[in-house]
Write an enzyme that holds these catalytic residues in place. Sequence first.
Site, PDB file in Angstrom:
ATOM      1  N   LYS A  47      77.285  31.767  51.064  1.00 45.81           N
ATOM      2  CA  LYS A  47      77.062  33.333  50.485  1.00 45.81           C
ATOM      3  C   LYS A  47      76.239  33.891  51.541  1.00 45.81           C
ATOM      4  O   LYS A  47      75.283  33.150  52.093  1.00 45.81           O
ATOM      5  CB  LYS A  47      76.888  33.311  48.913  1.00 45.81           C
ATOM      6  N   ARG A  83      72.085  34.777  32.428  1.00 48.22           N
ATOM      7  CA  ARG A  83      72.318  35.949  33.755  1.00 48.22           C
ATOM      8  C   ARG A  83      73.852  36.242  33.509  1.00 48.22           C
ATOM      9  O   ARG A  83      73.989  37.363  33.031  1.00 48.22           O
ATOM     10  CB  ARG A  83      71.973  35.431  34.938  1.00 48.22           C
ATOM     11  N   TYR A 122      46.411  45.589  63.067  1.00 44.93           N
ATOM     12  CA  TYR A 122      46.552  46.614  62.410  1.00 44.93           C
ATOM     13  C   TYR A 122      45.537  46.499  61.217  1.00 44.93           C
ATOM     14  O   TYR A 122      45.553  45.305  60.556  1.00 44.93           O
ATOM     15  CB  TYR A 122      47.727  46.782  61.463  1.00 44.93           C
ATOM     16  N   MET A 139      55.617  44.899  63.544  1.00 44.28           N
ATOM     17  CA  MET A 139      57.058  45.313  63.507  1.00 44.28           C
ATOM     18  C   MET A 139      57.627  44.212  64.378  1.00 44.28           C
ATOM     19  O   MET A 139      58.679  43.349  64.235  1.00 44.28           O
ATOM     20  CB  MET A 139      57.434  46.719  63.615  1.00 44.28           C
TER      21      MET A 139
HETATM   22  C1  LIG Z   1      73.717  30.604  45.141  1.00 41.10           C
HETATM   23  C2  LIG Z   1      74.359  29.367  44.331  1.00 41.10           C
HETATM   24  C3  LIG Z   1      74.310  28.146  44.424  1.00 41.10           C
HETATM   25  C4  LIG Z   1      73.507  27.558  45.549  1.00 41.10           C
HETATM   26  O1  LIG Z   1      72.247  27.540  45.122  1.00 41.10           O
HETATM   27  P1  LIG Z   1      71.146  26.566  45.840  1.00 41.10           P
HETATM   28  O2  LIG Z   1      69.909  26.685  45.096  1.00 41.10           O
HETATM   29  O3  LIG Z   1      70.958  27.508  47.333  1.00 41.10           O
HETATM   30  O4  LIG Z   1      71.633  25.297  46.189  1.00 41.10           O
HETATM   31  C5  LIG Z   1      74.958  27.273  43.450  1.00 41.10           C
HETATM   32  N1  LIG Z   1      75.566  27.782  42.395  1.00 41.10           N
HETATM   33  C6  LIG Z   1      75.662  29.269  42.163  1.00 41.10           C
HETATM   34  C7  LIG Z   1      76.355  29.878  41.347  1.00 41.10           C
HETATM   35  C8  LIG Z   1      75.037  30.164  43.261  1.00 41.10           C
HETATM   36  O5  LIG Z   1      74.901  31.550  42.979  1.00 41.10           O
END
Ligand SMILES: *Cc1c(COP(=O)(O)O)cnc(C)c1O
Length: 362
Positions: free
Chosen positions: A33, A129, A258, A306
């Site tokens: 993702k 959640r 800065y 930046m």
């Molecule tokens: C993002 C996600 C994972 C992966 O989590 P990691 O900590 O990056 O291994 C697994 N399960 C769900 C439901 C997620 O949203």
Amino acid sequence: MRPARALIDLQALRHNYQLAREASGARALAVIKADAYGHGAVRCAQALQRDADGFAVACIEEALQLREAGIGGPILLLEGFFEADELPLIEQHELWCVVHSPWQLDAIERSAVRRPLTVWLKMDSGMHRVGLHPTAYQAAYQRLLASGRVANITLMSHFARADELDCPRSEEQLAMFQHASQGIAAPVSVRNSPAVLGWPQLELKEQPSDWVRPGIMLYGATPFDQAQAMAARLQPVMTLESKIISVRELPAGEPVGYGARFVSERPTRVGVVAMGYADGYPRHAPTGTPVAVDGQLTWLIGRVSMDMLTVDLTDLPHTGLGSRVELWGKQVLASDVAQQADTIPYQLFCNLKRVPLLYLGG
Ligand SMILES: *Cc1c(COP(=O)(O)O)cnc(C)c1O
């Protein structure tokens, strides 16, 4: 050409994927993702396609991008559909779908899908959640079975505190999950990266038909804020690098950058690096955050701006204009930079922008 870039080591990605399989003894959905946590989802999926049992993404937009690039096989939507009218596309592209809310159950029952769906039914075992309430779980499972719209169901839950190795919460969540799903014979998926790496003692013996869901570990970063044996076997995938584009010799007592956040305490040789927060380097990284210049460790000084940041070259006399700088990678771990900047490697990777990605070992 500006020398800032991110090298992506696809061989390391495959190594880390195999480690997830080996550590769990289960099938592994590679979680790609958010553009593979900033590593480029299509290229990462292509590199893993021969080995991977499947992929997981956050939403249908991400899944369609993979299908358009020719990625076949299972792709799980980790939050399922956001609107019921995604269901025809889910059917058409043979995507797998998490169901985490009662309204999604209703939508599936009302849908006109002809090819039965593959559903991952998510329980809220304590993270609070998303996911169905444990007391509603068995009924939801039965409704899916009875709907005639679903061919396969995997039982799923997610840990809130698996990265805390001495915290009993994961065991409590697992106990809740097992209690509330008792008697259902179906594949199970509960482990994310920290649970794959750090919880071999969990009272869950994955069967070869069960699933783990490694994300961050695929990219070679540890989810823990302490040393951990299995995580030490990960290979960093991303190397964020650039070059020294200017050098300054300053006497003691001179400010740099800065806000004059750094003032030299000794005669100081300052290297200016073409890398800044517009590239995703964290602006909150303080003086002292590690960097490597031509393979030698030194540290950031002053505020990150930046497009540039400054490093201390005083003790590295053989470095200078054109020297290679590793901001994170195999020598400077992203997790160490993250800890300094009060964040996590997940966010460092996801924030990456502007720098070109260069793939090695495809
Ligand atoms: C993002 C996600 C994972 C992966 O989590 P990691 O900590 O990056 O291994 C697994 N399960 C769900 C439901 C997620 O949203």
